[in-house]
Design an enzyme around this catalytic site. Structure first.
Site, PDB file in Angstrom:
ATOM      1  N   LYS A  54       0.848  -1.202   0.000  1.00 40.68           N
ATOM      2  CA  LYS A  54       0.000   0.000   0.000  1.00 40.68           C
ATOM      3  C   LYS A  54       0.887   1.256   0.000  1.00 40.68           C
ATOM      4  O   LYS A  54       0.652   2.196  -0.756  1.00 40.68           O
ATOM      5  CB  LYS A  54      -0.922   0.005   1.233  1.00 40.68           C
ATOM      6  CG  LYS A  54      -2.073  -0.968   1.104  1.00 40.68           C
ATOM      7  CD  LYS A  54      -2.837  -1.174   2.402  1.00 40.68           C
ATOM      8  CE  LYS A  54      -3.807  -2.353   2.232  1.00 40.68           C
ATOM      9  NZ  LYS A  54      -4.498  -2.777   3.428  1.00 40.68           N
ATOM     10  N   GLN A  98      -4.962  -1.440   9.471  1.00 38.90           N
ATOM     11  CA  GLN A  98      -4.830  -2.781   8.905  1.00 38.90           C
ATOM     12  C   GLN A  98      -5.445  -3.823   9.845  1.00 38.90           C
ATOM     13  O   GLN A  98      -5.174  -3.828  11.045  1.00 38.90           O
ATOM     14  CB  GLN A  98      -3.341  -3.080   8.646  1.00 38.90           C
ATOM     15  CG  GLN A  98      -3.078  -4.378   7.915  1.00 38.90           C
ATOM     16  CD  GLN A  98      -3.592  -4.391   6.472  1.00 38.90           C
ATOM     17  OE1 GLN A  98      -3.713  -3.353   5.829  1.00 38.90           O
ATOM     18  NE2 GLN A  98      -3.911  -5.569   5.968  1.00 38.90           N
ATOM     19  N   ASP A 121     -11.498   2.557   3.408  1.00 36.43           N
ATOM     20  CA  ASP A 121     -11.829   1.129   3.310  1.00 36.43           C
ATOM     21  C   ASP A 121     -13.333   0.939   3.079  1.00 36.43           C
ATOM     22  O   ASP A 121     -13.762  -0.123   2.631  1.00 36.43           O
ATOM     23  CB  ASP A 121     -11.499   0.432   4.645  1.00 36.43           C
ATOM     24  CG  ASP A 121     -10.184  -0.328   4.623  1.00 36.43           C
ATOM     25  OD1 ASP A 121      -9.827  -0.845   3.557  1.00 36.43           O
ATOM     26  OD2 ASP A 121      -9.539  -0.403   5.689  1.00 36.43           O
TER      27      ASP A 121
HETATM   28  N1  GUN Z   1      -6.706  -6.766   6.002  1.00 32.65           N
HETATM   29  C1  GUN Z   1      -6.843  -7.540   4.884  1.00 32.65           C
HETATM   30  N2  GUN Z   1      -7.455  -6.843   3.903  1.00 32.65           N
HETATM   31  C2  GUN Z   1      -7.735  -5.617   4.418  1.00 32.65           C
HETATM   32  C3  GUN Z   1      -8.347  -4.460   3.873  1.00 32.65           C
HETATM   33  O1  GUN Z   1      -8.807  -4.419   2.730  1.00 32.65           O
HETATM   34  N3  GUN Z   1      -8.427  -3.382   4.714  1.00 32.65           N
HETATM   35  C4  GUN Z   1      -7.956  -3.410   5.991  1.00 32.65           C
HETATM   36  N4  GUN Z   1      -8.090  -2.313   6.732  1.00 32.65           N
HETATM   37  N5  GUN Z   1      -7.368  -4.481   6.516  1.00 32.65           N
HETATM   38  C5  GUN Z   1      -7.261  -5.571   5.734  1.00 32.65           C
END
Ligand code: GUN
Length: 302
Positions: A54, A98, A121
């Site tokens: 990311k 996350q 998200d």
């Molecule tokens: N953990 C695995 N995929 C995601 C996601 O798309 N967003 C977040 N915040 N955590 C994750």
């Protein structure tokens, strides 16, 4: 017949180029770039690798990027205070915590503390509600479903009146993609069925699908004979079924399998996403798109 491959890796590049061009334009006109903070708690290896990707993508696009790593034993109170700090920071337009979080932290409380207008998200209940209403109410469609819709639309598939069958009812994929495909909107207007573990005859529903979206987390769940000839098959499953040595790096890597028996399904479907390289690359791409959208909302140009 051999299906046309829907390559997420290629669509990703196309969308990242579009984002990059918009970021440059906004920077020149308004003197500001999208700001994204990724908050990582602890040292879960999968989370570290997602967050690293990311950050890399955000940097590549010219975003302001903050990686805020916190130790596994941060208190819930301190984590909420940290989110609040970024809620108030005008240079930050997207906040991503996350997941998963350590057990002593209430995930729901954390997600509900993020300002809904920075919730890139799309997990906050306000954004879930906005998505349900649809149209101009929608702020941040959740990233994986948004990526799926982009793959379908950019492959030139007509969704209007199409029979869409979604396998799986998770809050992150199944429920939101079903909701998005039934909206009165371009790239949607579909007739949607959601099937799940309690569905009586999975096969009969799948066989009707013009667009079959599978997000069940069960390797090879969907059998080739369940696929309507010429259908579009979107496989969201990423199942680790073993390990192998990479020919490129010589290192151990996971063997991944989707929820659909790809080798046989590709002989029947009209379009199909591979695993890996299909839906996967789209999630981070759409996170970037949502962060840009957040800045555009703030500037009144969305
Ligand atoms: N953990 C695995 N995929 C995601 C996601 O798309 N967003 C977040 N915040 N955590 C994750």
């Amino acid at each position: 017949m051999s299906a046309k491959l829907i390559k997420g890796t290629e669509v990703r590049e196309e969308i990242l180029e579009e984002i990059s061009a918009e970021v440059a334009q906004i920077k020149e006109k308004h003197g500001i770039v999208p700001g994204l903070v990724t908050i990582l708690v602890g040292e879960n290896p999968a989370s570290i690798s997602y967050v690293t990707l990311k950050i890399k993508t955000a940097n590549q696009l010219g975003f302001k990027e903050i990686q805020d790593s916190q130790s596994e034993d941060i208190s819930e109170e301190d984590l909420l205070a940290l989110i609040d700090k970024y809620n108030k920071d005008d240079s930050i337009h997207g906040i991503l915590v996350q997941l998963p979080l350590p057990k002593h932290i209430n995930e729901k409380k954390v997600l509900n503390t993020i300002d809904p207008d920075k919730d890139v998200d799309g997990f906050h209940p306000v954004n879930v509600g906005r998505l349900m209403i649809g149209g101009s109410e929608v702020r941040f469609p959740p990233c994986t479903p948004a990526g799926i819709q982009e793959l379908i639309v950019r492959s030139g598939i007509d969704t209007s009146g199409a029979e869409v069958v979604v396998v799986g009812r998770s809050n992150i994929v199944g429920k939101p993609i079903a909701n998005m495909m039934l909206q009165k909107a371009d790239g949607a207007n579909s007739t949607v069925t959601v099937v799940h573990t309690r569905t009586k005859d999975l096969a009969s529903h799948c066989k009707r699908a013009d667009i079959l979206i599978v997000a069940a987390g069960v390797p090879d769940l969907v059998k080739p004979e369940w696929i309507k000839p010429g259908a579009c098959v979107i496989d969201v499953g990423v199942n680790r079924v073993g390990e192998k040595i990479s020919e490129k790096t010589g290192k151990k890597i996971a063997i991944l399998k989707g929820d659909v028996d790809f080798d046989k399904a590709k002989e029947i479907a009209g379009f199909i996403t591979p695993v890996p390289g299909g839906v996967g690359p789209m999630t981070i791409t759409m996170l970037m798109k949502n962060t840009l959208k957040s800045l555009k909302f703030k500037l009144g140009i969305a």
